[in-house]
Scaffold this active site. Sequence first.
Site, mmCIF file in Angstrom:
data_model
loop_
_atom_site.group_PDB
_atom_site.id
_atom_site.type_symbol
_atom_site.label_atom_id
_atom_site.label_comp_id
_atom_site.label_asym_id
_atom_site.label_seq_id
_atom_site.Cartn_x
_atom_site.Cartn_y
_atom_site.Cartn_z
ATOM 1 N N ASP A 109 36.559 35.426 27.376
ATOM 2 C CA ASP A 109 36.670 34.322 28.335
ATOM 3 C C ASP A 109 35.371 34.117 29.116
ATOM 4 O O ASP A 109 34.879 32.992 29.238
ATOM 5 C CB ASP A 109 37.838 34.581 29.289
ATOM 6 N N GLU B 114 36.329 39.478 35.811
ATOM 7 C CA GLU B 114 37.524 39.509 34.955
ATOM 8 C C GLU B 114 38.222 40.864 35.053
ATOM 9 O O GLU B 114 39.435 40.957 35.057
ATOM 10 C CB GLU B 114 37.115 39.311 33.492
ATOM 11 N N LYS C 34 37.830 26.522 29.634
ATOM 12 C CA LYS C 34 37.728 27.015 28.242
ATOM 13 C C LYS C 34 39.121 27.234 27.698
ATOM 14 O O LYS C 34 40.080 27.399 28.461
ATOM 15 C CB LYS C 34 36.909 28.303 28.172
#
Length: 344
Positions: free
Chosen positions: A152, A141, A13
Amino acid sequence: MSSEVLLVSAPGKVILHGEHAVVHGKVALAVALNLRTFLRLQPHSNGKVGLNLPNIGVRRAWDVASLQLLDSNFLGHSDGAALTPEHVEKLKEVAGFPEDCMDPERLSVLAFLYLYLSICQGQRWTEENLELINKWAFQGERVIHGNPSGVDNAVSTWGGALRYQQGKISSLKRPPALKILLINTKVPRSTKALVANVRSRLLKFPEIVAPLLTSIDAISLECERVLGEMAAAPTPEHYLVLEELIDMNQHHLNALGVGHASLDQLCRVTTAHGLHSKLTGAGGGGCGITLLRPDLARPEVEAAKRALRDCGFDCWETSIGAPGVSVHTAASLDASVQHALDSL
Ligand code: MEV
């Protein structure tokens, strides 16, 4: 678990616009890429659970029995609930890491252990349950960079192209299949430290930095509007606007202090080929993106890629708007992916 090998993939991404600003409540636009990371889950009968992350040189194994002794009460919660500093300390003990371990390889091991123990505790892996996958990914994360905005993990879970603001997600309808270069400067950096530096600069110079964040917000909104128009009928003018937005955002990110000499070099090299680039993600090195207009001839794209590789950067040509996290049968994978997985 059956004896079948399970293959799972998630898209790469990039953040088109809004990195750093999103941590301060502004809008970010993020897109999933047609560059995927594959995970092979392979049952073994040796009583061990192994973790092999070849790209970052991590290879570890634990006795399943000793992890099972931990997982009923160890984390004391399920369903992707908040990770606490105490959990991280316990994970370091299980992994046998010193208290102050911060290098990305060790943090990845901690994130794996956290997810393994939590998912085993809940036994809840289902294909449809994207909400839960997103929550787990968010906790992963947090292990790695402390206080992420959540953009994200959201785009990797749902794929496509997302508008993200303070946990509120909406999908962009029919985003154009923009072609980009994703360039890795290979300069290592800490997202946590860069996010913290932006916060200190905001506290030190609120009158200067707050308008920069507001302007980045406006860039994300303008980009969203243009992508919306392009869904109906893309024109060359739309690409020119996207290029201008990229340039302005890159200058703002430099003013926030998250630029790097390698990223300046990346921008200079692509400018020399008539292309426009910005950093993506945390900055301070890491990755950049370059927009490829549809009118570019193949030799022009190849020349830009060669020039970037001559700087020592990795460079991939890809497109935006890929599917989110997916499960695959071995037979459905293309030969190059199968070959890469078989050679691990
Ligand atoms: C990192 O990929 C993106 C940042 O905006 C941090 C975050 O959103 O958590 C820099």
